[in-house]
Scaffold this active site. Structure first.
Site, PDB file in Angstrom:
ATOM      1  N   ASP A  93       0.882  -1.167   0.000  1.00 47.63           N
ATOM      2  CA  ASP A  93       0.000   0.000   0.000  1.00 47.63           C
ATOM      3  C   ASP A  93       0.922   1.220   0.000  1.00 47.63           C
ATOM      4  OD1 ASP A  93      -1.606   2.106   0.535  1.00 47.63           O
ATOM      5  OD2 ASP A  93      -2.672   1.157   2.213  1.00 47.63           O
ATOM      6  N   LYS A 120       5.865  11.449 -17.243  1.00 49.29           N
ATOM      7  CA  LYS A 120       5.209  12.737 -17.302  1.00 49.29           C
ATOM      8  C   LYS A 120       3.746  12.563 -16.921  1.00 49.29           C
ATOM      9  CE  LYS A 120       3.489  14.424 -21.279  1.00 49.29           C
ATOM     10  NZ  LYS A 120       2.204  13.830 -21.695  1.00 49.29           N
ATOM     11  N   HIS A 129       8.368  10.032 -24.121  1.00 48.94           N
ATOM     12  CA  HIS A 129       8.443   8.866 -25.017  1.00 48.94           C
ATOM     13  C   HIS A 129       8.722   9.264 -26.470  1.00 48.94           C
ATOM     14  CE1 HIS A 129       4.191   9.702 -25.892  1.00 48.94           C
ATOM     15  NE2 HIS A 129       4.313   8.916 -26.945  1.00 48.94           N
ATOM     16  N   LYS A 181      11.234   7.395 -29.982  1.00 53.92           N
ATOM     17  CA  LYS A 181      10.675   6.951 -31.276  1.00 53.92           C
ATOM     18  C   LYS A 181      11.792   6.840 -32.311  1.00 53.92           C
ATOM     19  CE  LYS A 181       6.051   8.853 -30.587  1.00 53.92           C
ATOM     20  NZ  LYS A 181       4.916   8.048 -31.020  1.00 53.92           N
ATOM     21  N   ASP A 196       0.242  19.115 -21.850  1.00 52.51           N
ATOM     22  CA  ASP A 196       0.292  17.691 -22.198  1.00 52.51           C
ATOM     23  C   ASP A 196       1.261  17.408 -23.350  1.00 52.51           C
ATOM     24  OD1 ASP A 196      -0.686  14.997 -21.932  1.00 52.51           O
ATOM     25  OD2 ASP A 196      -1.909  15.286 -23.739  1.00 52.51           O
ATOM     26  N   HIS A 253       6.770  17.094 -25.517  1.00 51.70           N
ATOM     27  CA  HIS A 253       7.064  16.476 -26.817  1.00 51.70           C
ATOM     28  C   HIS A 253       7.438  17.510 -27.903  1.00 51.70           C
ATOM     29  CE1 HIS A 253       5.458  13.101 -24.787  1.00 51.70           C
ATOM     30  NE2 HIS A 253       4.192  13.268 -25.093  1.00 51.70           N
ATOM     31  N   LYS A 289      -6.128  17.422 -30.442  1.00 49.93           N
ATOM     32  CA  LYS A 289      -6.901  16.168 -30.401  1.00 49.93           C
ATOM     33  C   LYS A 289      -8.062  16.295 -31.370  1.00 49.93           C
ATOM     34  CE  LYS A 289      -5.294  14.378 -26.232  1.00 49.93           C
ATOM     35  NZ  LYS A 289      -4.421  13.233 -26.510  1.00 49.93           N
TER      36      LYS A 289
HETATM   37  C1  BG6 Z   1       1.086  11.543 -24.378  1.00 51.17           C
HETATM   38  C2  BG6 Z   1      -0.077  12.467 -24.122  1.00 51.17           C
HETATM   39  O1  BG6 Z   1       2.238  12.030 -23.762  1.00 51.17           O
HETATM   40  O2  BG6 Z   1       1.297  11.464 -25.782  1.00 51.17           O
HETATM   41  C3  BG6 Z   1      -1.326  11.979 -24.828  1.00 51.17           C
HETATM   42  O3  BG6 Z   1      -0.322  12.526 -22.712  1.00 51.17           O
HETATM   43  C4  BG6 Z   1      -1.052  11.780 -26.304  1.00 51.17           C
HETATM   44  O4  BG6 Z   1      -2.403  12.894 -24.652  1.00 51.17           O
HETATM   45  C5  BG6 Z   1       0.201  10.935 -26.511  1.00 51.17           C
HETATM   46  O5  BG6 Z   1      -2.178  11.136 -26.871  1.00 51.17           O
HETATM   47  C6  BG6 Z   1       0.587  10.900 -27.972  1.00 51.17           C
HETATM   48  O6  BG6 Z   1       1.617   9.967 -28.163  1.00 51.17           O
HETATM   49  P1  BG6 Z   1       1.757   9.160 -29.523  1.00 51.17           P
HETATM   50  O7  BG6 Z   1       2.988   8.357 -29.335  1.00 51.17           O
HETATM   51  O8  BG6 Z   1       0.509   8.342 -29.680  1.00 51.17           O
HETATM   52  O9  BG6 Z   1       1.873  10.189 -30.616  1.00 51.17           O
END
Ligand code: BG6
Length: 487
Positions: free
Chosen positions: A91, A145, A175, A179, A232, A237, A337
């Site tokens: 926990d 993140k 991330h 890539k 976000d 990114h 989005k």
């Molecule tokens: C994430 C965001 O870091 O990246 C998401 O929190 C987003 O909102 C995503 O959808 C996009 O990643 P990818 O690899 O699908 O382009």
């Protein structure tokens, strides 16, 4: 990539969405490929609501297996992957439980990796609890993140984590840096002589970086509504992509050489003057619309989203970099989005030739352009002008295409797989250093503050379009347009 370095990978948030969709599938792929993970390496999942290992394995079979290997699961590899998994019931609100973790990890060989796939509010308590049982030695910690909500909260987390772990032990994930195509951008820029001499203000007129998504906020309405596209996607990114596109050639690919150069770009971003915000920043929110023939609801009606929400689901920005290489070159960044397509790409628009010996009319075909598409398919397209066949000298745009999947049929690695292997093997280059993160927040924050002070609703756009018209108008002021508007 052969390895014999042993490790114990401790996964906090072991039954969370990220573990299910990304982390465990990535570890499975590394295991299945063979030779990437030491045979003795173990995964220790930590969760509260699961009774024991058998129950956890049931959960993995039910929830993780559907997310691995799109072309079917190799059952032998899957069974041996499950053998790597152990489980500790903890926990997280109860620091004494960490004694159980210490006991479970005692005497194991190799490095310990603590992956915090939890909400950021748990980062600091987990680090304290790890330190209280001496687990911060010989270990690395991975932070997902979002790391904070603004500069202050991000500093608070970094300060607290930094008291327990040294900076070289801290792996902040973005991330996008894992890539394959982003890696290829480094290869393109620094492995070829062709582009680098032209990669500067004398030859480049403008650059666009787009990360467009068709998806909405899915099951994350509550989180997203308190976050918005700027936090976000842009703070991390998009600014990371921008810094890789714009940075000076690093001395080597070692982690600090690359991160030093990215940091210089982030620090050279021209601060946004609040009086100009309407000219250089567009924020939008999607309304109901149609994507690929399917009706999709408005953002404000998504589960978890406040009906009167003013959170942005779209951002477009004009960014400038104040250094000799880039002074005066606009970088247009955009993300959203529920846009018309899922695409991430970088468009480098070169200047027209300084003098046309072929006559002005010959040049109506445009100028050179390099389009680096990161997803959904990785391609690089170089647009050149060529003579149209027949009488007269009229030029038209033609392109050279590099489709990587035709050259390299195998070996593509998902971002998380690459990044997890990097953590296990102690490679920091693809992780965000604290000063980079601070510089990004410092640049983004005035925009957030100005938007909050203005208290205006974001501009509406219909789902399935390319965002508010104001994003196109912003480029039109510079005599240019987004790539998809060309035709
Ligand atoms: C994430 C965001 O870091 O990246 C998401 O929190 C987003 O909102 C995503 O959808 C996009 O990643 P990818 O690899 O699908 O382009």
């Amino acid at each position: 990539m052969q390895t014999d370095s042993s490790f114990t990978f401790v996964l906090f948030g072991g039954t969370g969405d990220l573990s299910m969709r990304k982390i465990l599938p990535a570890l499975f792929e590394a295991h299945r490929a063979g030779g990437m993970l030491a045979d003795s390496g173990k995964i220790v999942a930590v969760a509260r609501h699961v009774a024991d290992r058998a129950a956890y394995i049931d959960w993995v079979n039910e929830h993780v297996k559907p997310h691995v290997s799109k072309n079917g699961v190799d059952e032998t590899a899957w069974a041996s992957f499950l053998d790597r998994i152990e489980f500790v019931k903890i926990d997280l609100g109860n620091p004494e439980d960490f004694v159980l973790l210490r006991d479970a990890l005692s005497g194991r060989p190799g490095i310990r990796v603590f992956y915090l796939a939890t909400g950021p509010s748990l980062f600091v308590p987990i680090c304290h609890a790890l330190a209280s049982v001496g687990l911060n030695e010989n270990s690395r910690i991975v932070l997902e993140k979002p790391l904070g909500y603004d500069l202050k909260s991000s500093n608070a987390i970094n300060d607290a984590v930094g008291e327990i772990f040294a900076e070289e032990q801290i792996y902040r994930i973005d991330h996008y840096l894992g890539k394959e195509p982003v890696q290829n951008l480094l290869a393109l820029r620094f492995g070829n002589v062709l582009f680098e001499p032209l990669w500067r203000r004398e030859w480049v007129e403008s650059i666009q970086i787009t990360i467009a998504e068709e998806l909405g906020v899915e099951a994350r309405g509550d989180f997203y509504d308190n976050t918005g596209a700027l936090r976000d996607m842009v703070q991390n990114h998009l600014l990371q992509l921008l810094s890789i596109v714009a940075m000076e050639p690093p001395h080597s690919m070692d982690s600090d050489s690359v991160r030093d150069e990215k940091l210089r770009v982030l620090r050279a971003l021209k601060p946004i003057d609040p009086r100009d915000i309407g000219k250089v920043a567009v924020r939008g929110q999607y309304h109901a619309g149609v994507i690929r023939g399917n009706a999709v609801p408005a953002y404000a009606t998504e589960p978890g989203v406040k009906p009167d929400s003013t959170t942005e689901t779209f951002v477009a920005l004009k960014v400038e970099i104040e250094n000799w290489r880039w002074a005066g070159v606009p970088f247009f960044l955009r993300t959203g989005k529920r846009l018309a397509d899922r695409v991430a790409e970088i468009v480098v628009n070169f200047r027209a030739v300084p003098h046309s010996a072929l006559g002005a009319s010959a040049l109506r075909g445009g100028a050179n352009r390099l389009v680096i598409r990161l997803q959904p398919n990785e391609t690089i397209r170089l647009y050149c002008l060529a003579k149209q066949p027949g009488e007269g000298m009229n030029l038209a745009s033609v392109h050279l295409d590099l489709a990587f999947d035709r050259f390299f049929r195998e070996g593509q690695m998902e971002a998380y797989q690459r990044l997890l292997l990097d953590v296990i093997n102690g490679r920091l280059a693809l992780f965000v250093r604290r000063d980079e993160q601070e510089a990004a927040w410092r640049w983004v924050e005035p925009i957030l503050n100005e938007w909050a002070a203005a208290n205006k609703p974001p501009k509406p756009y219909a789902a399935g379009t390319w965002g508010p018209a104001a994003a196109s108008a912003m480029l039109a002021q510079h005599g240019t347009c987004w790539l998809e508007e060309e035709n």
